[in-house]
Write an enzyme that holds these catalytic residues in place. Structure first.
Site, PDB file in Angstrom:
ATOM      1  N   THR B 181       0.918  -1.094   0.048  1.00  0.00           N
ATOM      2  CA  THR B 181      -0.128   0.100   0.163  1.00  0.00           C
ATOM      3  C   THR B 181       0.901   0.994  -0.118  1.00  0.00           C
ATOM      4  O   THR B 181       1.990   1.131   0.798  1.00  0.00           O
ATOM      5  CB  THR B 181      -0.931   0.017   1.335  1.00  0.00           C
ATOM      6  OG1 THR B 181      -0.043   0.160   2.467  1.00  0.00           O
ATOM      7  CG2 THR B 181      -1.763  -0.943   1.400  1.00  0.00           C
ATOM      8  N   GLU B 326      -6.087  -4.105   0.450  1.00  0.00           N
ATOM      9  CA  GLU B 326      -6.084  -5.355   1.368  1.00  0.00           C
ATOM     10  C   GLU B 326      -7.386  -6.214   0.911  1.00  0.00           C
ATOM     11  O   GLU B 326      -7.415  -7.345   1.385  1.00  0.00           O
ATOM     12  CB  GLU B 326      -6.087  -4.761   3.037  1.00  0.00           C
ATOM     13  CG  GLU B 326      -5.056  -4.104   3.647  1.00  0.00           C
ATOM     14  CD  GLU B 326      -5.101  -2.546   3.484  1.00  0.00           C
ATOM     15  OE1 GLU B 326      -5.770  -2.248   2.292  1.00  0.00           O
ATOM     16  OE2 GLU B 326      -4.477  -1.853   3.943  1.00  0.00           O
ATOM     17  N   LYS B 435     -13.602  15.710  14.425  1.00  0.00           N
ATOM     18  CA  LYS B 435     -14.214  15.779  15.534  1.00  0.00           C
ATOM     19  C   LYS B 435     -14.482  17.020  16.125  1.00  0.00           C
ATOM     20  O   LYS B 435     -13.604  17.555  16.626  1.00  0.00           O
ATOM     21  CB  LYS B 435     -13.535  14.860  16.748  1.00  0.00           C
ATOM     22  CG  LYS B 435     -13.645  13.062  16.202  1.00  0.00           C
ATOM     23  CD  LYS B 435     -12.121  12.827  15.764  1.00  0.00           C
ATOM     24  CE  LYS B 435     -12.169  11.249  15.185  1.00  0.00           C
ATOM     25  NZ  LYS B 435     -10.942  11.308  14.522  1.00  0.00           N
ATOM     26  N   TRP B 440     -19.276  14.090  14.975  1.00  0.00           N
ATOM     27  CA  TRP B 440     -18.441  13.846  13.943  1.00  0.00           C
ATOM     28  C   TRP B 440     -19.050  14.580  12.660  1.00  0.00           C
ATOM     29  O   TRP B 440     -20.006  14.549  12.234  1.00  0.00           O
ATOM     30  CB  TRP B 440     -18.506  12.277  13.384  1.00  0.00           C
ATOM     31  CG  TRP B 440     -17.732  11.385  14.697  1.00  0.00           C
ATOM     32  CD1 TRP B 440     -17.090  11.742  15.704  1.00  0.00           C
ATOM     33  CD2 TRP B 440     -17.458  10.233  14.445  1.00  0.00           C
ATOM     34  NE1 TRP B 440     -16.541  10.618  16.296  1.00  0.00           N
ATOM     35  CE2 TRP B 440     -17.033   9.525  15.616  1.00  0.00           C
ATOM     36  CE3 TRP B 440     -18.226   9.020  13.438  1.00  0.00           C
ATOM     37  CZ2 TRP B 440     -16.630   8.249  15.927  1.00  0.00           C
ATOM     38  CZ3 TRP B 440     -17.850   7.509  13.699  1.00  0.00           C
ATOM     39  CH2 TRP B 440     -17.075   7.470  14.871  1.00  0.00           C
TER      40      TRP B 440
END
Lengths: 540, 540
Positions: B181, B326, B435, B440
């Site tokens: 990655t 992944e 945050k 959120w």
């Protein structure tokens, strides 16, 4: 990568989560049911807890004697979902074979449709392993029966736990299902389907170039659920969220035509006999079949005329496929390649599509002639050998395995040619192939040619012993109504003469009222040979 | 069922047998090549024998530093086909990361595109395991190079055995490929792909409701082959017989548009940045793109305006997908359900399609909020956890595995909502989520809203520390040419105000000439935060 096993339970869980509103429309004896996948999921969970309560353990066989309906679908997921084995039993077999199958599989419980009860009542004394019977009925009361203990499906479900979990301890190679072939000779042979095989086969059914099973489909499996898991469609259609239409017990061509129109069926699957019947119904009635994107046809070879009638007269795409009980069953499916679509003329396209098609990705094949593998030239014949993760590697506890499964290949007993494009064409069964003077004659090719004649409803060609040539072909023909006095042997032979070498032409053409068939609609050539022998004896 | 392993080699063998005439059209530095799958098969067999001759053994890593072209495709099959591991290396990474990756994977041989040679020459002294270099060039002579030993790809192939067999001793859980990655922080993390994972993922790409990869497709993967196996398309397209168009090194939007028109491309895949570029090209040129049936977009969230422009202006179906290195990578794909097609209005359809879509059959997911699994109500946010046979279970020899792979689930680091239909929407990266005062705020939602403004080319929203609210959002915007003096902060805020709660609105809007990106085109928010910090420091 994670070691996550390929198992059947999560396929229904996927439908519960992502297709909860989609429907299963199910015809039973008494009425039409509409259930969502949320309903099916909850009922399947109840059923798993019920089976658990009745003492069904991992690996136990759960037998079904039932038509295509939602309760049968629930058992499809409940039995493997809890680690047991779904054993679908062909209700059209002889009592002798049904007894053999149930005892051989050691079924511990039987789920039985109401109209099949008498059949099991008659043989119950011979069943050695069955501990409980469940009748699947819409009625609130149990029917009168000598079977004991006998439970009501819906009452059992009522007591079940709607939150019961699918088993988490299943290995993907564990058995999930089992089905016995309706053999034309000898005892039926059992095939065991693994979880892995069913999941991979379901992926295969969803491929764009295969059956392309989709959420947008309304799928009506006409092929019975007791015959190779209705070709695997209940598993794939549930996983991919298709609407499922289940035509229920003893359906008629009329009901099929009505359901296609009423529920906008997009894909349906069955044997040629069914489609011949539907064709006659379409010709009589006035049905809207425009929703159909594919009629899948397998089980035996479809005559070219049938394909032509569906496609040209009714604009219904007709897709020829090939498989067997031992192959879960999908092996090939006939679609034109993109360049064939562009390059071939209409007649060549039809010829190509009348073949059984190309191998589904994931499988491997070999064509074995008398002297090893034959060339892919569309001419040379050989027996089809198959290998792959949804191909059986044995018959269940059966000595006949050693003849059919050799060196890692399943010997199908089907004689085929393969052309340069890899398109397979079934030429015959090894045992039905006619060996004349050292050459092979395909009974199937002769049958297809005869069936293209307007007067012919069905044709079957068999071999009879011949002193000079070893074997010679005889054609047995069923005429459409009204043609009995109008065509004869010579018309038949003249009609097919241009297509074949002289020695291929049948020595005789006999006319019958019907051709004997197996319980799954295939020509029963063994019996037909007896009839032909009798016919000639009577003539003497 | 037979124990036949799911391995990569037979996928190319299938193409050799059933799609031998179909073509791979490949642009290299010097010219355009056309090869059939028969050619690709023969060359791959030669390459396997060459690798064998060079001492590559089962499990050895074969590194590639190359663009999208046919030679790269051949290594895709040759390395795993002989039991070795295809290790694709992102050529856009820093030299430091490339050295780390090659040493960490212990690559034994490197296949290098001509224009990448200088990059490897510069770091060759730091490579600890590489024993040979192969340059992939059209030229007949080897280029000047300090790399030793250096081989010519085509010369090696010339010496190879065209009948070399694919290895028969591969277990389906053996490694077939690997990719690191391009992490935005820390060293790159390696992911190993098993044969089984790649085969199952290929089935997933062929499903009618997924990418529906078909023989009739002309597929152009724009996503680099060094990035998660070009999303697995070279494997699936080969297996299913699609024509493949490979745009080669350093392609421009112009070349993509020309190839789409010239080769009648039906499906293409890439990140939003690519499609933004193509869109600008389409607006300038006069291209026929009517052959396109799907533009697959993943890697990061596509703004709604982009989807709208493709679909409404150019009638090109635009399909949003989601995955990660992944996850092999396909996890979700956005398609409307049949009833949504019928029931939703145009605006609702677009909203639904702008989400990342439903889970591909075969995978499982959980959404974990602060207090366990969150409801599928389209509102509650949580981190996406994944499980399935093509999801990684670790980073290769990396201690960071234990944070990402917990109790059998991959913790994606992506914050999502899921609606009642099971449709997933990426809300943010856990680390990019803002945050503010215990609530959120999704940076992605704000970015999409800003990007819908006509003047905005790109927008990225980041968090800056705030004494009172903990964090507050700041918007960073790149304007289309010619808009620099015409719109300002207030225009931006007024434009998005109606869509958000007051506390979601960014405290500031900054205008930049460009937004820093990772080597695969994702916003590099870490660096952007530095730039923003610098901006405010300069203002002080």
């Amino acid at each position: 990568m994670m070691q996550v096993p390929l198992t059947v339970g999560p396929m229904l869980e996927h439908a519960e989560k992502f297709f909860s509103k989609k429907q299963v429309i199910s015809q039973t004896h008494d009425k039409l049911h509409r259930l969502t996948y949320a309903d099916i999921g909850e009922r399947t969970r109840r059923l798993m807890s019920v089976l658990d309560g009745l003492g069904i353990q991992k690996g136990d066989r759960v037998g079904t004697l039932a038509w295509n309906h939602h309760r049968h679908l629930e058992i499809y997921f409940a039995a493997p979902g809890m680690g047991a084995v779904l054993h679908t039993i062909n209700i059209r077999l002889s009592p002798e074979h049904i007894i053999y199958i149930i005892n051989h599989a050691e079924d511990k419980i039987l789920f039985i449709d109401e109209d099949v009860l008498p059949l099991i009542e008659a043989v119950q004394d011979k069943l050695q392993t069955v501990e409980a019977f469940v009748v699947m009925t819409d009625k609130s009361e149990l029917p009168e029966s000598t079977l004991k203990p006998l439970y009501s499906y819906e009452e059992l479900l009522h007591t079940g736990d709607p939150t019961h979990e699918f088993s988490k301890t299943i290995d993907e190679n564990d058995p999930a299902g089992m089905c016995y072939t309706s053999a034309t000779t000898g005892k039926p042979k059992g095939v065991v389907y693994s979880h892995r095989g069913i999941v991979l086969h379901s992926y295969a059914l969803g491929l764009a170039d295969s059956a392309a099973v989709s959420e947008s489909d309304v799928s009506m499996a006409v092929v019975p659920q007791f015959h190779v898991n209705a070709w695997g469609t209940p598993f794939a259609c549930t996983w991919f969220g298709s609407t499922q239409v289940m035509p229920g017990p003893r359906f008629t061509p009329k009901r099929l035509a009505e359901f296609i129109e009423k529920f906008n069926v997009t894909i349906t699957a069955g044997v040629p006999t069914i489609w011949l019947g539907l064709l006659r119904e379409l010709e009589q009635g006035n049905y809207d079949t425009s929703s159909l994107r594919a009629v899948l046809c397998g089980g035996s070879a479809a005559p070219k005329g049938l394909i032509q009638a569906f496609e040209q007269k009714y604009k219904i795409p007709f897709i020829h496929a090939y498989g067997a009980t031992e192959t879960t069953p999908l092996v090939t499916l006939s679609r034109l390649k993109s360049y064939q679509e562009k390059e071939l003329g209409e007649e060549d396209k039809l010829d190509q599509r009348a073949k059984q098609g190309a191998l589904i990705p994931g499988l491997d094949m070999k064509i074995m002639g008398n002297n090893g593998e034959v060339a892919w030239d569309g001419e040379q014949m050989g027996e089809l050998l198959l290998r792959g993760p949804w191909i059986a590697d044995e018959y269940y506890k059966d000595e006949r395995s050693e003849n059919a499964f050799v060196d890692g290949w399943f010997h199908t007993g089907d004689v085929v040619t393969v052309d340069e494009e890899g398109t397979l064409k079934i030429v015959d069964r090894t045992k039905d192939l006619i060996k004349s003077g050292g050459e092979w004659i395909s009974s199937v090719d002769l049958e297809n040619a005869l069936m293209a004649h307007d007067a012919v409803f069905e044709a079957s060609v068999i071999a009879i012993p011949d002193a000079e040539w070893q074997e010679r072909p005889i054609a047995c023909v069923v005429l459409h109504e009204g043609f009995a006095d109008k065509v004869g042997k010579d018309d038949m032979l003249e009609f097919i003469r241009p297509q074949f070498a002289k020695f291929w032409l049948p020595d005789d053409v006999l006319f019958f009222d019907e051709i004997p068939k197996t319980s799954v609609g295939k020509f029963l050539k063994r019996q037909l040979r007896e009839q032909v022998k009798e016919h000639y004896n009577m003539q003497k």
